[in-house]
Each structure stands twice: as C-alpha cells, then as structure tokens.
Design an enzyme around this catalytic site. Structure first.
Site, PDB file in Angstrom:
ATOM      1  N   HIS A  90       0.853  -1.193   0.000  1.00 29.74           N
ATOM      2  CA  HIS A  90       0.000   0.000   0.000  1.00 29.74           C
ATOM      3  C   HIS A  90       0.881   1.231   0.000  1.00 29.74           C
ATOM      4  O   HIS A  90       2.097   1.136   0.137  1.00 29.74           O
ATOM      5  CB  HIS A  90      -1.003  -0.021   1.160  1.00 29.74           C
ATOM      6  CG  HIS A  90      -0.403   0.110   2.527  1.00 29.74           C
ATOM      7  ND1 HIS A  90       0.394  -0.861   3.095  1.00 29.74           N
ATOM      8  CD2 HIS A  90      -0.497   1.097   3.460  1.00 29.74           C
ATOM      9  CE1 HIS A  90       0.762  -0.473   4.313  1.00 29.74           C
ATOM     10  NE2 HIS A  90       0.241   0.714   4.544  1.00 29.74           N
ATOM     11  N   ASP A 111       5.795   4.756   5.141  1.00 31.41           N
ATOM     12  CA  ASP A 111       6.619   3.803   5.904  1.00 31.41           C
ATOM     13  C   ASP A 111       6.684   2.435   5.217  1.00 31.41           C
ATOM     14  O   ASP A 111       7.320   1.509   5.738  1.00 31.41           O
ATOM     15  CB  ASP A 111       6.149   3.684   7.369  1.00 31.41           C
ATOM     16  CG  ASP A 111       4.751   3.113   7.519  1.00 31.41           C
ATOM     17  OD1 ASP A 111       3.863   3.491   6.733  1.00 31.41           O
ATOM     18  OD2 ASP A 111       4.546   2.283   8.425  1.00 31.41           O
ATOM     19  N   HIS A 112       6.042   2.318   4.045  1.00 30.61           N
ATOM     20  CA  HIS A 112       6.102   1.078   3.263  1.00 30.61           C
ATOM     21  C   HIS A 112       6.717   1.273   1.873  1.00 30.61           C
ATOM     22  O   HIS A 112       7.159   0.304   1.264  1.00 30.61           O
ATOM     23  CB  HIS A 112       4.697   0.459   3.139  1.00 30.61           C
ATOM     24  CG  HIS A 112       4.132   0.073   4.472  1.00 30.61           C
ATOM     25  ND1 HIS A 112       4.002  -1.232   4.883  1.00 30.61           N
ATOM     26  CD2 HIS A 112       3.713   0.841   5.516  1.00 30.61           C
ATOM     27  CE1 HIS A 112       3.513  -1.255   6.122  1.00 30.61           C
ATOM     28  NE2 HIS A 112       3.336  -0.014   6.524  1.00 30.61           N
ATOM     29  N   HIS A 172       1.407   3.934   1.887  1.00 25.63           N
ATOM     30  CA  HIS A 172       1.944   4.713   3.011  1.00 25.63           C
ATOM     31  C   HIS A 172       3.471   4.781   2.966  1.00 25.63           C
ATOM     32  O   HIS A 172       4.141   3.815   2.602  1.00 25.63           O
ATOM     33  CB  HIS A 172       1.484   4.123   4.347  1.00 25.63           C
ATOM     34  CG  HIS A 172       0.040   4.418   4.638  1.00 25.63           C
ATOM     35  ND1 HIS A 172      -0.693   3.691   5.547  1.00 25.63           N
ATOM     36  CD2 HIS A 172      -0.793   5.367   4.133  1.00 25.63           C
ATOM     37  CE1 HIS A 172      -1.927   4.194   5.594  1.00 25.63           C
ATOM     38  NE2 HIS A 172      -2.024   5.201   4.739  1.00 25.63           N
ATOM     39  N   HIS A 198      -7.549  -0.594   5.360  1.00 26.96           N
ATOM     40  CA  HIS A 198      -6.506   0.299   5.907  1.00 26.96           C
ATOM     41  C   HIS A 198      -6.269   1.420   4.897  1.00 26.96           C
ATOM     42  O   HIS A 198      -6.292   2.596   5.249  1.00 26.96           O
ATOM     43  CB  HIS A 198      -5.240  -0.513   6.159  1.00 26.96           C
ATOM     44  CG  HIS A 198      -4.071   0.286   6.648  1.00 26.96           C
ATOM     45  ND1 HIS A 198      -4.031   0.862   7.899  1.00 26.96           N
ATOM     46  CD2 HIS A 198      -2.887   0.601   6.050  1.00 26.96           C
ATOM     47  CE1 HIS A 198      -2.871   1.497   8.041  1.00 26.96           C
ATOM     48  NE2 HIS A 198      -2.168   1.361   6.941  1.00 26.96           N
ATOM     49  N   HIS A 210       4.295  -4.578  10.845  1.00 26.21           N
ATOM     50  CA  HIS A 210       4.734  -3.942  12.093  1.00 26.21           C
ATOM     51  C   HIS A 210       4.805  -4.942  13.241  1.00 26.21           C
ATOM     52  O   HIS A 210       4.071  -5.923  13.272  1.00 26.21           O
ATOM     53  CB  HIS A 210       3.761  -2.826  12.516  1.00 26.21           C
ATOM     54  CG  HIS A 210       3.730  -1.646  11.591  1.00 26.21           C
ATOM     55  ND1 HIS A 210       4.465  -0.505  11.803  1.00 26.21           N
ATOM     56  CD2 HIS A 210       3.033  -1.436  10.445  1.00 26.21           C
ATOM     57  CE1 HIS A 210       4.226   0.374  10.835  1.00 26.21           C
ATOM     58  NE2 HIS A 210       3.361  -0.174   9.992  1.00 26.21           N
ATOM     59  N   ASP A 239      -0.358  -3.705   6.271  1.00 27.05           N
ATOM     60  CA  ASP A 239      -0.991  -3.184   7.485  1.00 27.05           C
ATOM     61  C   ASP A 239      -2.465  -3.567   7.569  1.00 27.05           C
ATOM     62  O   ASP A 239      -3.263  -2.849   8.179  1.00 27.05           O
ATOM     63  CB  ASP A 239      -0.869  -1.652   7.526  1.00 27.05           C
ATOM     64  CG  ASP A 239       0.540  -1.187   7.831  1.00 27.05           C
ATOM     65  OD1 ASP A 239       1.408  -2.031   8.114  1.00 27.05           O
ATOM     66  OD2 ASP A 239       0.768   0.036   7.785  1.00 27.05           O
TER      67      ASP A 239
HETATM   68 FE    FE Z   1       2.661   0.881   8.224  1.00 28.83          FE
HETATM   69 ZN    ZN Z   2       0.041   1.744   6.486  1.00 28.74          ZN
END
Ligand code: FE
Ligand code: ZN
Length: 254
Positions: free
Chosen positions: A53, A57-58, A55, A111, A166, A128
């Site tokens: 996805h 942080d990915h 985001h 998400h 995570h 996530d």
């Molecule tokens: Fe994340």
């Molecule tokens: Zn995420």
C-alpha cells in the site's frame, strides 16, 4: 532454499527480505538504508520491490533502492505510488523467476482503499491489514470493507505464514485480552510473546491458525467477542460487521 528475513525500520516496521543467498526481493521498503546495509552484508542482488500500500513507511525507500538496483516495482493498481512499474489487482500473479516463487494478488481494502496482499507458497505478505492479534486502522475504508478483507485472509490455509508490516503483537494481545478475557490461547501467546520481546526477537511470522485462535478481529462471531463489543457500545450487537466496527473503534481508544 528461501529465506525470509525481517529488516527493521523506524520504530516498529518490518521490511521483509526474501532471498536465496544470491537474489533478493523486498516487501514494503519504507526506508532504503537498512535494506541496502543488509543486501551489502549478505552480498545479495535485489531483483524486485513489492509494495502492499502507498503509506510512506512502506514505500519511502523505493526511489533510493532503484538508484542502486533498477528493478521492477510491484504494487497496488488503485493507489498512487510514483515508482510503480507493475500495477496489480486481485487475480493477478507475480512470478519471481530467480527463486522461483510466485504470488497471487488479493485485494484487501480497508486500511487503505487499494491495499493488496501477496500470497504464495504458504506465505502471506499482508502489510498493514492483518497484524498478529490485531488489524490495521481504517484510514480509507469502511468496517464492511475491512471485515471482508480480513475474512478473505482468514479463508487461507491454517498453515499460511503471516508476515505483517509492524511489530504490534504485545500491545495487540493486551487489547485482545480485554475483548476476550476467557480465551486461554491468548494467555499462552502472551507468555511466548513477552519472552521474545524481552530478547528483542520478532514475534512474526504468525500463522493463520494462530490468528484464527487469538485475533479478536477474526473472531467477531464468538459469543464473548459479541458480548464485549455490545458492552463497549452499550447496545446489543448481532451482525459480525457491527461487532468488528465496535471493537475497531474500541481499539482506537484503548
Ligand atoms: Fe505501516
Ligand atoms: Zn500503512
């Protein structure tokens, strides 16, 4: 022989590296530096980036990794990720010929609106959406969508290895115990998880069997979960989507 290794990033992200001591594919590289360190140390050649996805942080490490390794970038068809080369949706397949390994793509919105999962060879990379003993927050989707996505994942075989984005397991267990104080599998999982975390060892992958036994978000038809969700809302709930929505908002405020 395939190896799947967590590379840590930020405070609690896992970037999963799939490798065979020669080639490597990386799932959700939010940060390039720890991935590049790992690849150099293990003398691995990157052959693919897989994103679940959009985001940061990915996907935040995609561009930097591409400077070193001009590889295909797979990701969700319905999300905007600037470096994507292969846009994937449910029913598509990814063939990583170097290993060999192939993944089926599952659409799992909730998400984020276009979130996908990679499933193959008993491995599930679910970003996530599904966490050990928990699930992602509903940033772009409805409870109905997320519930359906989680049910789709829960239908995979019990022995499926679940690789999440995570390390949230211990906090998720604390919440799960509030929802289902009578679930003895949770108490056993808490002991094991605490020992791992005290030694700073990842608690992942999980298995789908374990998730079905311990994850309250996959247990919305269990009487104790229905009762706890109803108590939380102060009204009597019956359908699983309403139970899911109630425990998701409970978790947000837990
Ligand atoms: Fe994340
Ligand atoms: Zn995420």
């Amino acid at each position: 022989m395939l190896h799947i290794v967590p590379v840590r990033a930020f405070t609690d992200n896992y970037i999963w590296v799939i490798h065979n001591h020669c080639h490597a594919a990386v799932v959700d590289p939010g940060d390039a530096a720890p991935v590049l360190d790992f690849l150099r140390r293990e003398n691995l050649q990157l052959v693919a980036i897989l994103n679940t996805h959009h985001h940061n942080d990915h996907v935040g490490g995609n561009a930097r990794l591409l400077q070193e390794f001009p590889v295909p970038v797979y990701g969700p068809a319905h999300e905007s990720i600037p470096t994507l080369t292969h846009r994937l949706k449910e029913g598509d397949h990814v063939q990583l010929t170097e290993f060999p390994l192939s993944f089926d793509i599952l659409d799992i919105p909730g998400h984020t609106a276009g979130h996908i999962a990679y499933y193959g060879a008993n491995l599930l990379f679910c970003g996530d959406t599904l966490f050990a003993c928990g699930c992602g927050r509903l940033f772009e989707g409805t409870p109905q969508q997320m519930y359906a996505s989680l049910q789709k994942l829960a239908a995979l075989p019990n022995e499926t290895q679940v690789y999440c984005g995570h390390e949230y397991t211990l906090a998720n267990i604390h919440f799960a115990k509030a929802v289902e104080p009578g679930n003895s599998a949770l108490l056993e999982l808490e002991v094991v998880t605490r020992e791992l975390r005290e030694q700073d060892i990842p608690t992942l992958p999980s298995t789908m069997m374990r998730e079905k036994a311990t994850n309250p978000f996959l247990r919305c038809k269990q009487l104790e979960v229905i009762q706890s969700a109803s108590d939380y809302l102060g009204e009597s709930l019956s359908d699983p989507v309403s139970v899911f929505a109630a425990i998701r908002s409970w978790k947000n405020n837990f």
